[in-house]
Design a protein around this motif. Sequence first.
Motif, PDB file in Angstrom:
ATOM      1  N   LEU A 190      27.424  42.797  34.166  1.00 24.75           N
ATOM      2  CA  LEU A 190      27.587  42.406  32.773  1.00 24.75           C
ATOM      3  C   LEU A 190      26.347  41.693  32.237  1.00 24.75           C
ATOM      4  CD1 LEU A 190      31.295  41.190  32.639  1.00 24.75           C
ATOM      5  CD2 LEU A 190      30.344  43.417  32.045  1.00 24.75           C
ATOM      6  N   HIS A 191      25.542  41.130  33.120  1.00 26.54           N
ATOM      7  CA  HIS A 191      24.290  40.496  32.702  1.00 26.54           C
ATOM      8  C   HIS A 191      23.407  41.501  31.984  1.00 26.54           C
ATOM      9  CE1 HIS A 191      20.615  38.051  32.927  1.00 26.54           C
ATOM     10  NE2 HIS A 191      20.008  39.151  33.324  1.00 26.54           N
ATOM     11  N   TYR A 192      23.287  42.685  32.546  1.00 19.57           N
ATOM     12  CA  TYR A 192      22.418  43.700  31.963  1.00 19.57           C
ATOM     13  C   TYR A 192      23.042  44.293  30.716  1.00 19.57           C
ATOM     14  CZ  TYR A 192      20.325  43.112  36.512  1.00 19.57           C
ATOM     15  OH  TYR A 192      19.748  42.558  37.625  1.00 19.57           O
ATOM     16  N   MET A 193      24.373  44.421  30.693  1.00 15.56           N
ATOM     17  CA  MET A 193      25.050  44.940  29.507  1.00 15.56           C
ATOM     18  C   MET A 193      24.802  44.022  28.322  1.00 15.56           C
ATOM     19  SD  MET A 193      29.100  45.741  28.911  1.00 15.56           S
ATOM     20  CE  MET A 193      29.116  46.962  30.217  1.00 15.56           C
ATOM     21  N   ASN A 194      24.901  42.720  28.546  1.00 15.56           N
ATOM     22  CA  ASN A 194      24.698  41.772  27.459  1.00 15.56           C
ATOM     23  C   ASN A 194      23.236  41.671  27.050  1.00 15.56           C
ATOM     24  OD1 ASN A 194      25.578  39.329  25.740  1.00 15.56           O
ATOM     25  ND2 ASN A 194      23.973  38.487  27.025  1.00 15.56           N
ATOM     26  N   ARG A 195      22.348  41.537  28.046  1.00 17.15           N
ATOM     27  CA  ARG A 195      20.935  41.284  27.746  1.00 17.15           C
ATOM     28  C   ARG A 195      20.235  42.501  27.146  1.00 17.15           C
ATOM     29  NH1 ARG A 195      17.390  37.383  29.121  1.00 17.15           N
ATOM     30  NH2 ARG A 195      18.952  36.384  30.424  1.00 17.15           N
ATOM     31  N   TYR A 196      20.544  43.695  27.643  1.00 14.77           N
ATOM     32  CA  TYR A 196      19.771  44.869  27.251  1.00 14.77           C
ATOM     33  C   TYR A 196      20.503  45.808  26.301  1.00 14.77           C
ATOM     34  CZ  TYR A 196      16.858  43.239  31.043  1.00 14.77           C
ATOM     35  OH  TYR A 196      16.076  42.465  31.849  1.00 14.77           O
ATOM     36  N   ILE A 197      21.798  45.606  26.102  1.00 10.97           N
ATOM     37  CA  ILE A 197      22.523  46.476  25.173  1.00 10.97           C
ATOM     38  C   ILE A 197      23.040  45.665  23.993  1.00 10.97           C
ATOM     39  CG2 ILE A 197      24.476  48.046  24.902  1.00 10.97           C
ATOM     40  CD1 ILE A 197      24.191  48.818  27.804  1.00 10.97           C
ATOM     41  N   HIS A 198      23.918  44.728  24.279  1.00 19.53           N
ATOM     42  CA  HIS A 198      24.589  43.998  23.210  1.00 19.53           C
ATOM     43  C   HIS A 198      23.608  43.221  22.348  1.00 19.53           C
ATOM     44  CE1 HIS A 198      27.327  41.025  21.342  1.00 19.53           C
ATOM     45  NE2 HIS A 198      28.208  41.993  21.426  1.00 19.53           N
ATOM     46  N   ARG A 199      22.649  42.500  22.966  1.00 22.51           N
ATOM     47  CA  ARG A 199      21.745  41.642  22.216  1.00 22.51           C
ATOM     48  C   ARG A 199      20.649  42.407  21.487  1.00 22.51           C
ATOM     49  NH1 ARG A 199      24.203  37.274  20.670  1.00 22.51           N
ATOM     50  NH2 ARG A 199      25.330  36.314  22.385  1.00 22.51           N
ATOM     51  N   LEU A 200      20.347  43.614  21.902  1.00 21.65           N
ATOM     52  CA  LEU A 200      19.295  44.389  21.262  1.00 21.65           C
ATOM     53  C   LEU A 200      19.814  45.226  20.101  1.00 21.65           C
ATOM     54  CD1 LEU A 200      17.208  45.582  24.351  1.00 21.65           C
ATOM     55  CD2 LEU A 200      16.720  43.694  22.787  1.00 21.65           C
ATOM     56  N   LEU A 201      21.114  45.386  19.993  1.00 22.56           N
ATOM     57  CA  LEU A 201      21.692  46.210  18.945  1.00 22.56           C
ATOM     58  C   LEU A 201      21.907  45.400  17.674  1.00 22.56           C
ATOM     59  CD1 LEU A 201      24.466  48.104  20.961  1.00 22.56           C
ATOM     60  CD2 LEU A 201      22.260  49.023  20.227  1.00 22.56           C
ATOM     61  N   PRO A 202      21.767  46.015  16.494  1.00 25.13           N
ATOM     62  CA  PRO A 202      22.177  45.333  15.268  1.00 25.13           C
ATOM     63  C   PRO A 202      23.689  45.105  15.293  1.00 25.13           C
ATOM     64  CG  PRO A 202      21.679  47.635  14.833  1.00 25.13           C
ATOM     65  CD  PRO A 202      21.253  47.363  16.247  1.00 25.13           C
ATOM     66  N   PHE A 203      24.158  44.147  14.486  1.00 23.72           N
ATOM     67  CA  PHE A 203      25.558  43.741  14.581  1.00 23.72           C
ATOM     68  C   PHE A 203      26.539  44.907  14.417  1.00 23.72           C
ATOM     69  CE2 PHE A 203      29.553  42.267  12.718  1.00 23.72           C
ATOM     70  CZ  PHE A 203      29.970  41.394  13.710  1.00 23.72           C
ATOM     71  N   PRO A 204      26.372  45.800  13.437  1.00 22.45           N
ATOM     72  CA  PRO A 204      27.351  46.900  13.319  1.00 22.45           C
ATOM     73  C   PRO A 204      27.418  47.768  14.575  1.00 22.45           C
ATOM     74  CG  PRO A 204      26.055  46.718  11.318  1.00 22.45           C
ATOM     75  CD  PRO A 204      25.402  45.829  12.336  1.00 22.45           C
ATOM     76  N   ALA A 205      26.268  48.017  15.197  1.00 24.46           N
ATOM     77  CA  ALA A 205      26.270  48.830  16.412  1.00 24.46           C
ATOM     78  C   ALA A 205      26.907  48.071  17.572  1.00 24.46           C
ATOM     79  CB  ALA A 205      24.840  49.238  16.774  1.00 24.46           C
TER      80      ALA A 205
END
Length: 221
Positions: A190-205
Motif C-alpha cells: 500500500l506504500h507504493y499505491m499511495n505514494r506513486y498512484i494516489h498522490r500523483l493523480l488529480p483529485f477526480p482521478a
Amino acid sequence: MILAEKGKAYKYVCDVTDRAAVLQLAEQVRRDAGDVNVLVNNAGIMPCKPITEQTEKEIRLMMDINVNANIWCIQAFLPAMIARNHGHIVALSSMAGLMGIRNLVPYCGSKFAARGIMEALAIEVREDPRDTSGIHFTTVCPYIVNTGLCHKPRIRFESAMKVVNAGEAADMIVDAVLRNVMEITIPPELHYMNRYIHRLLPFPAAAAFNDFFDTGVDAHD
C-alpha cells in the motif's frame, strides 16, 4: 502499558491524555527498570460516522488520545534518549493518515497529525546541536488490522486489500524498527499505491480510483 527488561515484564496503567500522569509514569518506569529504549505510541480510538453526527465529546477525546498523548509521551521519554543518544520512537498512524476516508473525518485528521508530529520530530532531533545519530523514528500506517477497532470494514477486492492479523502486523513493525525504517504501511504494497498512484493523480482521478476499489469503513455506533 507493558515494559519488558532483562526477562522481566512490568505493567502500568496510565491515562495518556493526562500530561502530568504521563510524566509521573516516566519517572516510575526509570525507577523500576531504567531508561526506555523503545517508545511505541499506540493508543487510539476511532469513532466511525459522518462528521455531522460526531459529538464534541467524541472528537475532543479522540484528539486527546490520538494526537496529544503522542506529544505527552514524547516529552516524557525523549529527553533521556537524547541524553544517552540512544532510542527509538514508534507511532501508529494509519492509511487514514495518508488519504481521506468517509465516516472518519476527525480520525483522518488525527492520523495525519500523528504523521506530521513524527516527521517534524525527526527533523528537530536531527538538527539538535547534540549528537542524536542514535535516535530513530518509525511511523506505521496500517490499513485494517484485526484488533476489533474497525467494526464494519468494506472491502471489494479482499485478495488485494486483505485484513491483516495482529501478529503479522506486529512482526512487520518489529522488522521496521530493527531496520530503522522511517515509515511503513501494512500491508507493505500500500506504500507504493499511495505514494506513486494516489498522490500523483488529480483529485477526480484519485476519487475514481477509490470508487473502483470501494474500500473503507461503514458507519456504526
